[in-house]
Design an enzyme around this catalytic site. Structure first.
Site, PDB file in Angstrom:
ATOM      1  N   ASP A 207       0.825  -1.213   0.000  1.00  0.00           N
ATOM      2  CA  ASP A 207       0.000   0.000   0.000  1.00  0.00           C
ATOM      3  C   ASP A 207       0.862   1.267   0.000  1.00  0.00           C
ATOM      4  O   ASP A 207       0.757   2.093   0.892  1.00  0.00           O
ATOM      5  CB  ASP A 207      -0.900  -0.066   1.251  1.00  0.00           C
ATOM      6  CG  ASP A 207      -1.818   1.130   1.371  1.00  0.00           C
ATOM      7  OD1 ASP A 207      -2.328   1.592   0.337  1.00  0.00           O
ATOM      8  OD2 ASP A 207      -2.002   1.614   2.505  1.00  0.00           O
ATOM      9  N   TYR A 504      -6.376  -3.103  12.716  1.00  0.00           N
ATOM     10  CA  TYR A 504      -7.139  -1.905  12.312  1.00  0.00           C
ATOM     11  C   TYR A 504      -8.588  -2.040  12.729  1.00  0.00           C
ATOM     12  O   TYR A 504      -9.498  -1.938  11.908  1.00  0.00           O
ATOM     13  CB  TYR A 504      -6.998  -1.702  10.794  1.00  0.00           C
ATOM     14  CG  TYR A 504      -5.621  -1.166  10.431  1.00  0.00           C
ATOM     15  CD1 TYR A 504      -5.381   0.199  10.448  1.00  0.00           C
ATOM     16  CD2 TYR A 504      -4.572  -2.021  10.114  1.00  0.00           C
ATOM     17  CE1 TYR A 504      -4.124   0.715  10.152  1.00  0.00           C
ATOM     18  CE2 TYR A 504      -3.312  -1.523   9.818  1.00  0.00           C
ATOM     19  CZ  TYR A 504      -3.102  -0.154   9.839  1.00  0.00           C
ATOM     20  OH  TYR A 504      -1.863   0.360   9.556  1.00  0.00           O
ATOM     21  N   GLU A 540       1.295  -1.496  14.149  1.00  0.00           N
ATOM     22  CA  GLU A 540       0.495  -0.563  13.347  1.00  0.00           C
ATOM     23  C   GLU A 540      -0.887  -0.501  13.948  1.00  0.00           C
ATOM     24  O   GLU A 540      -1.431  -1.522  14.379  1.00  0.00           O
ATOM     25  CB  GLU A 540       0.327  -1.044  11.887  1.00  0.00           C
ATOM     26  CG  GLU A 540       1.525  -0.891  11.013  1.00  0.00           C
ATOM     27  CD  GLU A 540       1.257  -1.306   9.557  1.00  0.00           C
ATOM     28  OE1 GLU A 540       0.102  -1.215   9.086  1.00  0.00           O
ATOM     29  OE2 GLU A 540       2.227  -1.728   8.902  1.00  0.00           O
TER      30      GLU A 540
HETATM   31  C1  BDP Z   1      -1.255  -2.321   6.769  1.00  0.00           C
HETATM   32  C2  BDP Z   1       0.019  -2.269   5.941  1.00  0.00           C
HETATM   33  C3  BDP Z   1       0.385  -0.837   5.536  1.00  0.00           C
HETATM   34  C4  BDP Z   1      -0.849  -0.142   5.000  1.00  0.00           C
HETATM   35  C5  BDP Z   1      -1.904  -0.113   6.085  1.00  0.00           C
HETATM   36  C6  BDP Z   1      -3.171   0.614   5.637  1.00  0.00           C
HETATM   37  O1  BDP Z   1       1.078  -2.857   6.630  1.00  0.00           O
HETATM   38  O2  BDP Z   1       1.418  -0.862   4.591  1.00  0.00           O
HETATM   39  O3  BDP Z   1      -0.575   1.130   4.507  1.00  0.00           O
HETATM   40  O4  BDP Z   1      -2.249  -1.441   6.361  1.00  0.00           O
HETATM   41  O5  BDP Z   1      -4.037  -0.037   5.067  1.00  0.00           O
HETATM   42  O6  BDP Z   1      -1.859  -3.539   6.696  1.00  0.00           O
HETATM   43  O7  BDP Z   1      -3.267   1.818   5.829  1.00  0.00           O
END
Ligand code: BDP
Length: 651
Positions: A207, A504, A540
Site C-alpha cells: 500500500d 485496524y 500498526e
Molecule cells: C497495513 C500495511 C500498511 C498499509 C496499512 C493501511 O502494513 O502498509 O498502509 O495497512 O491499510 O496492513 O493503511
C-alpha cells in the site's frame, strides 16, 4: 523466548561476532578522511524512459555506447528523486520498464593519474534493478531498491590522458516480479475490445506508490589501493565499563598494520588497540541511550581506524572514522531491554515519501521529520517497509531515535511468492541490510517482513529460514517480522523474538464502531501473549483522516474519528504496557502516496501529519501521550513534570 536467552545474549555479546556469518565485502558509508575524497553526483542527470513496445529499444540501440542525447530526446531529471512525479508527461507517473539516466563527470587529475588511488562509484539505491556503464563499459548490476551498491572503477578511469572525462549511464527497471523483493506481478490484459494489443499493468501487493529511479545520492569516492574494507562493531557493558568489540577487514594488501583508537565526544582518547580484531574497554563508559529514556541520550564515541599497508607501489595509509554508541539490547519474556532497562517504543511508522520528489532523499525533509519526531515525543520508528537512506540512520544515532530496521519484504501475499528463488533472494537482501546497517546503535531489531501470508505452511518455513539466516548474520540483535495473521494460525511467530502485530479495529472491520476496539484489542493481546509469552509491539494501528474534515460525533475520515480511534487503542495499551506490551507505533507518521484505487483519496491519509508535514488533531493527542509516557518511563527516574511539552528538554 525466555529469560535464559536474554542472559545468554548478554554474556555472549562480545564473542558473538566471531561466530557471525562472514559477509562478502563491506559497504562502509563513504566518509571523507585524510585518505578518502568524495565527489557527489547529485543534481541534474539526462533521462529517458524507453516507451518502446518491448521496452528494450535502449539495449537494441545500445544507448550506453554514446551520449544519451545522441540517441534521442532527453529530459532533465534531478537526482536524488523518483522520476514519476517530476515530468508533465503523464505516462511517466506509472511507467513500468527501463528508464535511462546519464551524467558526465570530470574527475580530479590525481584520481586518474595516481595509481595508488582507488576510485569507487557508489549508487545509494536504484529501484528496482540497475545496470551501470562507465564510458560505455558494462560495470555493475544490482537487484533490489533501497540498498547501496558500488564498483571499483579505477581501471576504467586510469587509462590515459583523456580519462578524466567520465560518462556514467544507468538503466533502471522498476518491474516487480514474483521473485523480487517486494514481489509483484505483470498482468497482460488481452480483451481487445477493452485494451490495446500488448496492454499490461504492474500489480503490487503493498500500500504505497512504487516510486522508482535514482532516489538516493550517487557518488564517487576514493580510497588508497590497500584500504579498510569493512568494520564491524558490537558493544556490551560489564559493571561500569563499556566493551567495544571490533573486527576489521582490509583489502588490497596482506602486509599491513591497523591502529584503532576510541575517542570520546570531546575527542579524548579513551581506549586503543591494534590488529584486525579486538576488544576495547572503556571504564566509566557513557552509554548510548534512546531519546527521552535518559537525560543524556545518544552519546557517541568515534572509532578511528588507521591502516598502514605495503603495496606494489609502496606504502599507503587509509583512515576511517566510525561513530560508535555503547549499548546493549536484550529481550525477555515480557520486556525489551536497552542497557538492561525496560524500553517502551512510543513511536511511529514512516515512509520516505513526500511531495513531488516521491521517495527522493532530501535534507530539509529529513531534518523537518526529526524535528517533528522530537516535537511528538516519539522515541522510535520502524522503517516500514524498506531500509531508509543511511543518512536517516545516522540522524537516529545522533538523536537517540530507536529503529526497527525493516527490509523490503512487503507484499508477500500470494502462495507463489514463497518459493526457493524468492527465499534465496530474501536472504541475500538481509545480508545487504545487515552489512549496511549493523554498526548503528539506533538499530535495535531487524524486521524481515511486513504482513506476509504467515498463515501458510510454506510461509512458516520461509520465515523460519530468513529469520535464522538473519540471526546468523547478526546474533547481537533480536529479529521479528510484522504480522496481521490470527495468533492461532501464524506459522512464523514461533521464530521471532518479539511479536509485532498490526490491527485496524473499527477501520477495516466494524466500520465506525469505535466502542468495539477495547474488547477486540484486549483479546488480541491476551491471545498472543498466552500463546507465545513474548513481548508484543502494536506495530500498526490507525485511521484515515482527511485534514480539515470534521464531524462530531465522529465519522470515518474526519480528524475526530482518527483521534477517537487512537484514544480507544490507548486505553488498552495503557493496561497492557505495564505487563508485556513493549511498544506502540502509529500508522502513520505522515500521509503518503499510493497507487490509485477507489479506497484511497490521493494516497493513504492515516498520517497524523499531512504529506506537507502539518499536524492533524491526532498529532496533538499523540504528543501529549508520548510525553506523558516518557515522563513515566525515564531512567534514572526523575519527578515527572506536570506537563512536558517544550521542544527538547533533554538536549
Ligand atoms: C497495513 C500495511 C500498511 C498499509 C496499512 C493501511 O502494513 O502498509 O498502509 O495497512 O491499510 O496492513 O493503511
Amino acid at each position: 523466548m525466555a529469560r535464559r536467552t536474554a542472559v545468554a545474549w548478554a554474556a555472549l555479546g562480545p564473542l558473538l561476532w566471531g561466530c557471525a556469518l562472514a559477509l562478502q565485502g563491506g559497504m562502509l558509508y563513504p566518509r571523507e578522511s585524510p585518505s578518502r575524497q568524495r565527489k557527489e553526483l547529485d543534481g541534474l542527470w539526462s533521462f529517458r524512459a524507453d516507451f518502446s513496445h518491448n521496452r528494450r529499444r535502449g539495449f537494441e540501440e545500445q544507448w550506453y555506447r554514446r551520449p544519451l542525447r545522441e540517441s534521442g530526446p532527453t529530459l532533465d531529471m534531478p537526482v536524488p528523486s523518483s522520476f514519476n512525479d517530476i515530468s508533465q508527461d503523464w505516462r511517466l507517473w506509472d511507467f513500468v520498464g527501463w528508464v535511462w539516466y546519464e551524467r558526465e563527470v570530470i574527475l580530479p587529475e590525481r584520481w586518474t593519474q595516481d595509481l595508488s588511488t582507488r576510485v569507487v562509484l557508489r549508487i545509494g539505491s536504484a529501484h528496482a534493478y540497475a545496470i551501470v556503464w562507465v564510458n560505455g563499459v558494462d560495470t555493475l548490476e544490482h537487484e533490489g531498491g533501497y540498498l547501496p551498491f558500488e564498483a571499483d572503477i579505477s581501471n576504467l578511469v586510469q587509462v590515459g590522458p583523456l580519462s578524466s572525462q567520465l560518462r556514467i549511464t544507468i538503466a533502471i527497471n522498476n518491474t516487480l516480479t514474483p521473485t523480487t523483493l517486494p514481489p509483484g506481478t505483470i498482468q497482460y490484459l488481452t480483451d481487445t475490445s477493452k485494451y490495446p494489443k500488448g496492454y499490461f499493468v504492474q500489480n503490487v501487493y503493498f500500500d504505497f506508490f512504487n516510486y522508482a529511479g535514482l532516489q538516493r545520492s550517487v557518488l564517487l569516492y576514493t580510497t588508497p589501493t590497500a584500504y579498510i574494507d569493512d568494520i564491524t562493531v558490537t558493544t556490551s557493558v560489564e559493571h561500569d565499563s563499556g566493551l567495544v568489540n571490533y573486527q576489521i577487514s582490509v583489502k588490497g594488501s596482506n602486509l599491513f598494520e591497523l591502529e584503532v583508537r576510541l575517542l570520546d565526544a570531546e575527542n579524548k582518547l579513551v581506549a586503543n588497540g591494534t590488529g584486525t580484531q579486538g576488544q576495547l574497554k572503556v571504564p566509566g563508559a557513557r552509554l548510548w541511550w534512546p531519546y527521552l529514556m535518559h537525560e543524556r541520550p545518544a552519546y557517541l564515541y568515534s572509532l578511528e581506524v588507521r591502516l598502514t599497508a605495503q603495496t606494489s607501489l609502496g606504502p599507503v595509509s587509509d583512515f576511517y572514522t566510525l561513530p560508535v554508541g555503547i549499548r546493549t539490547v536484550n529481550v525477555t519474556k515480557s520486556q525489551f531491554l536497552i542497557n538492561g532497562k525496560p524500553f517502551y517504543f512510543h513511536g511511529v511508522n514512516k515512509h520516505e515519501d513526500a511531495d513531488i520528489r516521491g521517495k527522493g532523499f532530501d535534507w530539509p525533509l529529513l531534518v523537518k521529520d526529526f524535528n517533528l519526531l522530537r516535537w511528538l515525543g516519539a522515541n522510535a520508528f520502524r522503517t516500514s517497509h524498506y531500509p531508509y537512506a543511511e543518512e536517516v540512520l545516522q540522524m537516529c544515532d545522533r538523536y537517540g531515535i530507536v529503529v526497527i530496521d525493516e527490509c523490503p519484504g512487503v507484499g508477500l501475499e500470494l502462495p507463489q511468492f514463497f518459493n526457493n528463488v524468492s527465499l534465496q533472494n530474501h536472504m541475500r537482501v538481509m545480508e545487504e541490510v545487515v552489512r549496511r546497517d549493523k554498526n548503528h546503535p539506533a538499530v535495535v531489531m531487524w524486521s524481515v517482513a511486513n504482513e506476509p501470508a504467515s498463515h501458510l505452511e510454506s510461509a512458516g518455513y520461509y520465515l523460519k529460514m530468513v529469520i535464522a539466516h538473519t540471526k546468523a548474520l547478526d546474533p547481537s540483535r533480536p529479529v521479528t517480522f510484522v504480522t496481521r495473521s490470527n495468533y492461532a494460525a501464524d506459522k512464523g511467530a514461533p521464530y521471532v523474538d518479539v511479536i509485532c502485530v498490526n490491527s485496524y479495529y473499527s477501520w477495516y472491520n466494524d466500520f465506525g464502531h469505535l466502542e468495539l476496539i477495547q474488547r477486540q484489542l484486549t483479546t488480541q493481546f491476551e491471545n498472543w501473549y498466552k500463546t507465545y509469552q513474548k513481548p508484543i509491539i502494536q506495530s500498526e494501528y490507525g485511521a484515515e483522516a482527511i485534514v480539515g474534515f470534521h464531524q462530531d460525533p465522529p465519522l470515518m475520515f474526519t480528524e475526530e474519528y482518527q483521534k477517537s480511534l487512537l484514544e480507544q487503542y490507548h486505553v488498552v495499551l495503557d493496561q497492557k504496557r505495564r505487563k508485556y506490551v513493549v511498544g506502540e507505533l502509529i500508522w502513520n507518521f505522515a500521509d503518503f502516496m499510493t497507487e490509485q484505487s477507489p479506497l484511497r483519496v490521493l494516497g493513504n491519509k492515516k498520517g497524523v501529519f499531512t504529506r506537507q508535514r502539518q499536524p492533524k488533531s491526532a498529532a496533538f493527542l499523540l504528543r501529549e501521550r508520548y510525553w506523558k509516557i516518557a515522563n513515566e518511563t525515564r531512567y534514572p527516574y526523575s519527578i515527572a513534570k506536570s506537563q512536558c511539552l517544550e521542544n527538547s528538554p533533554f538536549t
